[in-house]
Design a protein around this motif. Sequence first.
Motif, mmCIF file in Angstrom:
data_model
loop_
_atom_site.group_PDB
_atom_site.id
_atom_site.type_symbol
_atom_site.label_atom_id
_atom_site.label_comp_id
_atom_site.label_asym_id
_atom_site.label_seq_id
_atom_site.Cartn_x
_atom_site.Cartn_y
_atom_site.Cartn_z
ATOM 1 N N ASN A 71 -20.337 -49.400 78.799
ATOM 2 C CA ASN A 71 -20.640 -49.139 80.209
ATOM 3 C C ASN A 71 -19.661 -49.835 81.148
ATOM 4 O O ASN A 71 -19.951 -50.041 82.321
ATOM 5 C CB ASN A 71 -22.075 -49.594 80.514
ATOM 6 C CG ASN A 71 -22.248 -51.091 80.228
ATOM 7 O OD1 ASN A 71 -21.351 -51.706 79.635
ATOM 8 N ND2 ASN A 71 -23.362 -51.653 80.655
ATOM 9 N N GLN A 117 -22.866 -60.159 77.262
ATOM 10 C CA GLN A 117 -22.507 -59.070 76.353
ATOM 11 C C GLN A 117 -23.706 -58.780 75.468
ATOM 12 O O GLN A 117 -24.179 -59.649 74.741
ATOM 13 C CB GLN A 117 -21.308 -59.467 75.497
ATOM 14 C CG GLN A 117 -20.049 -59.741 76.318
ATOM 15 C CD GLN A 117 -18.818 -59.856 75.445
ATOM 16 O OE1 GLN A 117 -18.806 -59.393 74.309
ATOM 17 N NE2 GLN A 117 -17.778 -60.481 75.981
ATOM 18 N N GLY A 159 -22.146 -56.883 67.616
ATOM 19 C CA GLY A 159 -22.358 -55.442 67.737
ATOM 20 C C GLY A 159 -21.624 -54.620 66.702
ATOM 21 O O GLY A 159 -21.884 -53.434 66.531
ATOM 22 N N LEU A 186 -28.962 -49.639 81.501
ATOM 23 C CA LEU A 186 -27.779 -50.283 80.925
ATOM 24 C C LEU A 186 -26.690 -49.261 80.603
ATOM 25 O O LEU A 186 -25.531 -49.419 80.937
ATOM 26 C CB LEU A 186 -28.200 -51.026 79.653
ATOM 27 C CG LEU A 186 -27.260 -52.096 79.151
ATOM 28 C CD1 LEU A 186 -26.998 -53.128 80.232
ATOM 29 C CD2 LEU A 186 -27.872 -52.781 77.936
ATOM 30 N N CYS A 187 -27.098 -48.192 79.937
ATOM 31 C CA CYS A 187 -26.136 -47.136 79.583
ATOM 32 C C CYS A 187 -26.927 -45.902 79.223
ATOM 33 O O CYS A 187 -28.145 -45.872 79.418
ATOM 34 C CB CYS A 187 -25.248 -47.577 78.425
ATOM 35 S SG CYS A 187 -26.163 -47.971 76.924
ATOM 36 N N PHE A 237 -16.864 -52.208 75.687
ATOM 37 C CA PHE A 237 -18.184 -52.064 76.322
ATOM 38 C C PHE A 237 -18.415 -50.594 76.633
ATOM 39 O O PHE A 237 -17.533 -49.932 77.173
ATOM 40 C CB PHE A 237 -18.262 -52.880 77.619
ATOM 41 C CG PHE A 237 -18.016 -54.343 77.396
ATOM 42 C CD1 PHE A 237 -18.925 -55.120 76.686
ATOM 43 C CD2 PHE A 237 -16.860 -54.950 77.878
ATOM 44 C CE1 PHE A 237 -18.690 -56.469 76.462
ATOM 45 C CE2 PHE A 237 -16.621 -56.293 77.664
ATOM 46 C CZ PHE A 237 -17.532 -57.059 76.946
ATOM 47 N N ASN A 262 -17.033 -62.443 69.928
ATOM 48 C CA ASN A 262 -18.058 -61.497 70.377
ATOM 49 C C ASN A 262 -18.050 -60.264 69.481
ATOM 50 O O ASN A 262 -17.434 -59.250 69.796
ATOM 51 C CB ASN A 262 -17.801 -61.110 71.835
ATOM 52 C CG ASN A 262 -17.875 -62.322 72.746
ATOM 53 O OD1 ASN A 262 -18.792 -63.135 72.632
ATOM 54 N ND2 ASN A 262 -16.900 -62.464 73.629
ATOM 55 N N VAL A 306 -23.433 -50.676 69.332
ATOM 56 C CA VAL A 306 -22.399 -50.649 70.369
ATOM 57 C C VAL A 306 -22.673 -51.864 71.279
ATOM 58 O O VAL A 306 -23.689 -52.537 71.128
ATOM 59 C CB VAL A 306 -22.441 -49.356 71.219
ATOM 60 C CG1 VAL A 306 -22.122 -48.140 70.379
ATOM 61 C CG2 VAL A 306 -23.785 -49.211 71.924
ATOM 62 N N VAL A 307 -21.752 -52.135 72.199
ATOM 63 C CA VAL A 307 -21.922 -53.303 73.065
ATOM 64 C C VAL A 307 -21.882 -52.860 74.534
ATOM 65 O O VAL A 307 -21.079 -51.999 74.904
ATOM 66 C CB VAL A 307 -20.814 -54.341 72.801
ATOM 67 C CG1 VAL A 307 -20.970 -55.547 73.728
ATOM 68 C CG2 VAL A 307 -20.850 -54.780 71.338
ATOM 69 N N ALA A 308 -22.765 -53.428 75.327
ATOM 70 C CA ALA A 308 -22.779 -53.128 76.761
ATOM 71 C C ALA A 308 -22.579 -54.417 77.561
ATOM 72 O O ALA A 308 -22.897 -55.509 77.100
ATOM 73 C CB ALA A 308 -24.108 -52.464 77.152
ATOM 74 N N TRP A 309 -22.027 -54.252 78.758
ATOM 75 C CA TRP A 309 -21.808 -55.378 79.685
ATOM 76 C C TRP A 309 -23.037 -55.442 80.575
ATOM 77 O O TRP A 309 -23.431 -54.450 81.164
ATOM 78 C CB TRP A 309 -20.535 -55.097 80.492
ATOM 79 C CG TRP A 309 -20.172 -56.153 81.482
ATOM 80 C CD1 TRP A 309 -20.380 -56.107 82.838
ATOM 81 C CD2 TRP A 309 -19.532 -57.393 81.201
ATOM 82 N NE1 TRP A 309 -19.912 -57.247 83.428
ATOM 83 C CE2 TRP A 309 -19.379 -58.057 82.455
ATOM 84 C CE3 TRP A 309 -19.077 -58.007 80.045
ATOM 85 C CZ2 TRP A 309 -18.791 -59.321 82.568
ATOM 86 C CZ3 TRP A 309 -18.478 -59.253 80.161
ATOM 87 C CH2 TRP A 309 -18.347 -59.908 81.408
ATOM 88 N N PHE A 310 -23.652 -56.611 80.639
ATOM 89 C CA PHE A 310 -24.891 -56.719 81.406
ATOM 90 C C PHE A 310 -24.828 -57.959 82.283
ATOM 91 O O PHE A 310 -25.200 -59.047 81.856
ATOM 92 C CB PHE A 310 -26.083 -56.771 80.435
ATOM 93 C CG PHE A 310 -27.420 -56.937 81.106
ATOM 94 C CD1 PHE A 310 -27.817 -56.065 82.132
ATOM 95 C CD2 PHE A 310 -28.294 -57.937 80.722
ATOM 96 C CE1 PHE A 310 -29.045 -56.220 82.748
ATOM 97 C CE2 PHE A 310 -29.526 -58.088 81.330
ATOM 98 C CZ PHE A 310 -29.911 -57.228 82.351
#
Lengths: 641, 128, 210
Positions: free
Chosen positions: C175, B44, B75, B24-25, C173, B72, B36-40
């Motif tokens: 990433n 989100q 996070g 993911l990161c 984000f 959103n 923190v937030v990741a785009w998957f």
Amino acid sequence: MTANDTRNKRDTLVVIGNGMVGHHFVEQFIEQGGLDRYDVHVFGEEPMRAYDRVHLSEYFGGRDAESLAMCEADFYERDGVNLHLGAQVVEIDRAQQEVVTAQGRQPYDQLVLATGSYPFVPPIPGAEGNSRLVYRTLEDLDAIRAASAGARRGVVVGGGLLGLEAANALKSLGLEAHVVEFAPRLMPVQLDAEGGAALKAQIEALGVSVHVSRATQAIVAGEEYAYRMNFQDDEFLETDIVVFSAGIRPQDALGRQAELEIAERGGVVVDNHCRTSDSNIFAIGECASWNGSIFGLVAPGYTMARCVAAQLAGKPCEAFTGADMSTKLKLLGVDVGSIGDAHGATPGSVSYRFIDEANAGYRRLVISPDGKQVIGAVLVGDNSYYDTLLQYAQNGIKLPQDPSSLIMPVSDGAPVLGADALPDTATICSCHNVSKGAVCCAVDEGCTDLAELKGQTKAATGCGGCAALLKQVFEHELTARGVEVDKSLCEHFPYTRQELYGIIRVEGIETFDELLKTHGRGHIGCDICKPVVGSILASCWNKPITDPALVPLQDTNDTFMANMQKNGTYSVVPRVPGGEITPEKLIVLGEVAKKYDLYTKITGGQRIDLFGAELHQLPDIWSELIEAVRTGHAYGKSVRT
Amino acid sequence: MSQANAVRMSSAQLAPQPGPWQVLCSRDDLVANSGVVAWFDGAQVALFYLPETEQGEQVFAIENRDPKSGANVIGRGIVGRIKDEYVIAAPLYKQHFSLEDGRCLEDSEQYLRVWSARLNGDLVEIAA
Amino acid sequence: MKSCVGSTWCRYGVQDSVGMSLVLENRYKGLRSPHKLKFAVSGCTRECAEAQSKDVGVIATDKGWNLYVCGNGGMRPRHAELFATDLDDKTLIRYIDRFLMFYIRTADKLQRTSVWRESLEGGLEYLKEVIIDDSLGLAEELEAQMQHVVDTYECEWANALQDPEKLKRFRTFVNDERGDPDIHFVKERGQRRPARASELHLIPVTEEAL
């Protein structure tokens, strides 16, 4: 049509007088639902709506008329009560059931007189203009202020409660203040000889001269000052102004005109339900005479007001059966208390006295002839004994083995009257007539928070003098019900915020982890304790909140140093100190707002709020702003606006 | 630094064998004791990194959308522990969600999706 | 901090209220406390800055400044109470230093000064004794603690902008470069505002309607 029909059936209630008691009556009347039955008209002679006469002297300490008001400006209007100010009622026409003012006539079905009292000025030759001022209304105070311009010295005639207040007012105006009292001591009604002497000593130490046993015989032109007051035995005192505060007289002129029954010493005669000799007319407060007595204090007036409000609203009410004249007050900063038979006038009563010559302190305890009860007390210099003594006196509580301990200086282990010793009927708050029983009731219904209790019962929301007692009773009742008064911040810290602040300061703790390890439980904290500790650490050590160890403690707004809005975007509020901003800086704000398409609004705190920034835009926005403006901390629990 | 051994975080116990793991990161993207937030893949995912729990270091992955506000923002809440459970307090209305099963502590109707997540060396991995 | 324009411009003003509000704001900016703190300074008793609704309100007099404390607007309005009169600049600041630090020391979490004041046993008189008469012998300590905060002030944004590590978090984000695709705005009166739920169907899902 129907609305009109119901309206026609409504009765009209007229209240004459908009002083503290008249206002309290209306407030109670509204609360009891009286507006369902009556249209209400209130007539006040003064141009200002009801204000706090008890704190009148603060008018010279910087408080304005508005801040002395008993209610918000729209209080009457909001509830549909017709308030006529500057409207003196000149006649009551009982035959027509109408009151008459210069503006016209107003019919009534029921009438309440709350006309109060007026200051008594003894007939002294030469008293006129600036040598015949009085102290009762805001208008009187304006006159005193005007007269004091260019004056050096002021004299108050009358050493009672109001006279000393008036002396305080003269002192705040920068005058050399003197008090002249006819009796051999100050506050002759409330204090005994020793108490009066102690009070005199304390007040003189504050720079107010006190002359007792002086009867003013004439006022003539002065030599050094404007006037000379001549006393007996060729004594005299010169002064620029004279304020009379030698007692009050009931304002019963309308009662006399309407031929209501008037008491021998003045005042409209009322029965146990405050009804006058005309069953459609009530009288409350200082204009009413009950059992031959006039009550010149606010609390009995409020009791009468409640009694009449309940009757008219069709609610059950207790009869008015006299009032306790015990008082506790601060005069020129000196504590004075008087309870029941302060003079020990009851035959066979026994007194204990404590005299502190060093500090001019005095306390007296008067015990019943059978030695079983407190029947009176005098306090000068320290009112911390008052609450306990009053409870003993009012509730006939059995005395401790050594009654003198009740007035002896408190050392550790001295007996304190526990909340459990009070009967349910004991009055905790006399302003709002809240008994211990009412407090217990609220606790039974699940109240576990002191602020909530105050809101529900109104206790301690008047003069506030009973706050400590209320807290004591409340906590005792909670404990008695097995409710532990848990003051822990959260499951991680068995301490209050205040205690944590002390620990952090004293031990010099600089991180959350250190505090949790040494004084907490668990190892991560929660959203209650983390921001609290973050805030305390910032208050104490002022390290940047963006330091890695501090970041996890912050609420989201502090973390990102911007204010989160409902859609998850942020608003940015740069600091504009004092609301002063140069055109150049304003242009920078405008350029940035334009570039990032930020919704722009002026705040109530004279700043500019830029809305709609996404999280990742914040650093870019600030790097463009930072040369011109600094952060406004609008996101923090800190100084804003 | 003993993160060679990957630790499994989420207690979505019904899935016996999570995976396959997807990157993911990186570890560097995480913030200790915070989110923190990741785009998957269109979703989100809020990632919370706790370096010191009883089980060593852990990463939790939970849906970023706050059902109450519709924004959103999960996070950006505060991580905490309430009654032996790791939780996140939503930043707008302060309701709590279990990081382990996504349950809302104040409202049993509300759930957030959780994913299994782990640290694998310098990588953060997630199992759909 | 709210202020009126004061004696510099106003024919009624008796003191430089803007000048004083600058002094006060610059002194207390950044101070963290149990809850937010609002200030105002008025240049005369006409009170254009509405100082009597603030936690700390200052109103100019002929002789100096009157200090009001523990007022509140908002949900539970409360008039501030007159705390001290005709203060010179130095004394005014000294009293505010002590007042604020005493509040920070003794208030409960998220307790505004108005609620704190109402729960304070002994009330306003007690507060005056502590702050003005120094009845607890704390004055010097409180002033020193405030001075520390004043001396260590730093603009948090200026600090963060210098440290790439601190800015790392400011990413929607970690990433992906995109912004949050669920944030939608519409134009109203020449500016944009968040779209309401009922307006969302008008907006193409993939791009912002701007």
